[in-house]
Design an enzyme around this catalytic site. Structure first.
Site, PDB file in Angstrom:
ATOM      1  CG  ASP A 126      57.043  42.124 -57.889  1.00  0.00           C
ATOM      2  OD1 ASP A 126      57.465  41.226 -58.499  1.00  0.00           O
ATOM      3  OD2 ASP A 126      56.848  43.293 -58.285  1.00  0.00           O
ATOM      4  CD  GLU A 163      56.687  46.936 -60.423  1.00  0.00           C
ATOM      5  OE1 GLU A 163      56.708  47.101 -61.485  1.00  0.00           O
ATOM      6  OE2 GLU A 163      55.168  45.335 -60.016  1.00  0.00           O
ATOM      7  CD  GLU A 194      57.517  52.526 -74.154  1.00  0.00           C
ATOM      8  OE1 GLU A 194      58.407  53.051 -73.544  1.00  0.00           O
ATOM      9  OE2 GLU A 194      56.885  52.863 -75.040  1.00  0.00           O
ATOM     10  CG  HIS A 252      52.326  45.038 -62.355  1.00  0.00           C
ATOM     11  ND1 HIS A 252      52.222  43.795 -63.042  1.00  0.00           N
ATOM     12  CD2 HIS A 252      51.019  44.681 -63.393  1.00  0.00           C
ATOM     13  CE1 HIS A 252      52.432  43.370 -63.485  1.00  0.00           C
ATOM     14  NE2 HIS A 252      51.376  43.857 -63.923  1.00  0.00           N
ATOM     15  CG  ASP A 275      52.276  42.596 -57.941  1.00  0.00           C
ATOM     16  OD1 ASP A 275      51.624  42.737 -57.927  1.00  0.00           O
ATOM     17  OD2 ASP A 275      52.977  43.057 -58.851  1.00  0.00           O
TER      18      ASP A 275
END
Length: 233
Positions: free
Chosen positions: A8, A10, A53, A152, A157
């Site tokens: 995963d 980010e 965000e 997250h 994850d």
């Protein structure tokens, strides 16, 4: 041997073409669909500010990330971890592969073809049409504990996704795997049962009483034709 890298990422946003960059990669290794305990985890200096965000999603600020190496500095480590044989497994894999390939390509490294990628989102959509199939929903469906997922995080994850992926494949459990120290037994091989370390017990005798024998004879005479029965002829 099948080697898979469940991973995963980010990022600072949605588009590497517009300047968004990776800020974290986490991955776990599976061999023949079983976790090996080998992982990869790296925070990355994106060399740009992290929009609010994105910070709300993963909680990683630029003030924190600027202390870590850039992607250029960790790209070779990542490629060595994946290796030439690793199959990449991700949820909504097109997003993660887009970022990794963009930043690898910018460094003139080879990129990953789609043939080496498995998208668990695509598998879940086919398996559960019309249902919610984000990672949290799949964890809930399969009873995977994700209570520690308040933000997250790439490695967490990836670990959760590895469990979900195995469930999507049919629910393989590590406890059901064969001990690699034991020889496999094939149907077309002669088996020496003396070497299988099985416990054998002496046969036990349970003699019938006179009362049981009489009841049996009465039942045969009344229901099965008595002396005319085929097994007595």
């Amino acid at each position: 041997m099948v080697r898979e890298i469940v991973f995963d990422t980010e990022t600072t946003g949605l588009s590497p073409e517009e300047g968004d960059r990776l800020v974290e990669i986490g991955a776990v290794e599976l061999i023949n669909h079983m976790p090996t305990g080998v992982t990869f985890h790296q925070y990355i200096n994106p060399e740009r500010e992290v929009p609010e965000e994105a910070f709300k999603v993963h909680g990683l600020s630029y003030d924190y990330l600027k202390n870590f190496p850039t992607f250029k500095e960790i790209a070779k480590d990542w490629m060595d971890f994946v290796g030439d044989d690793g199959i990449l497994v991700a949820h909504n894999a097109s997003f993660d592969i887009k970022f990794i390939n963009y930043q690898l390509g910018a460094l003139s490294y080879p990129t990953y073809p789609w043939e080496r990628v498995i998208d668990t989102l695509e598998i879940a959509r086919k398996k559960f049409p019309g249902a919610r199939v984000n990672l949290d929903a799949l964890c809930k469906r399969f009873g995977v504990d994700n209570t520690s997922r308040t933000l997250h995080g790439a490695l967490l994850d990836a670990q959760l996704l590895a469990e979900v992926y195995l469930e999507l494949l049919g629910g393989q459990e590590p406890s059901m795997s064969l001990d690699t120290a034991q020889a496999s037994v094939h149907h077309d091989e002669a088996v020496d049962f003396s070497k299988l370390n099985k416990k054998f017990r002496e046969p036990r005798n349970f003699p019938l009483s006179e009362e049981d024998l009489a009841a049996h004879e009465a039942f045969v005479a009344a229901k099965l034709g008595g002396g005319a029965s085929v097994w007595k002829s």
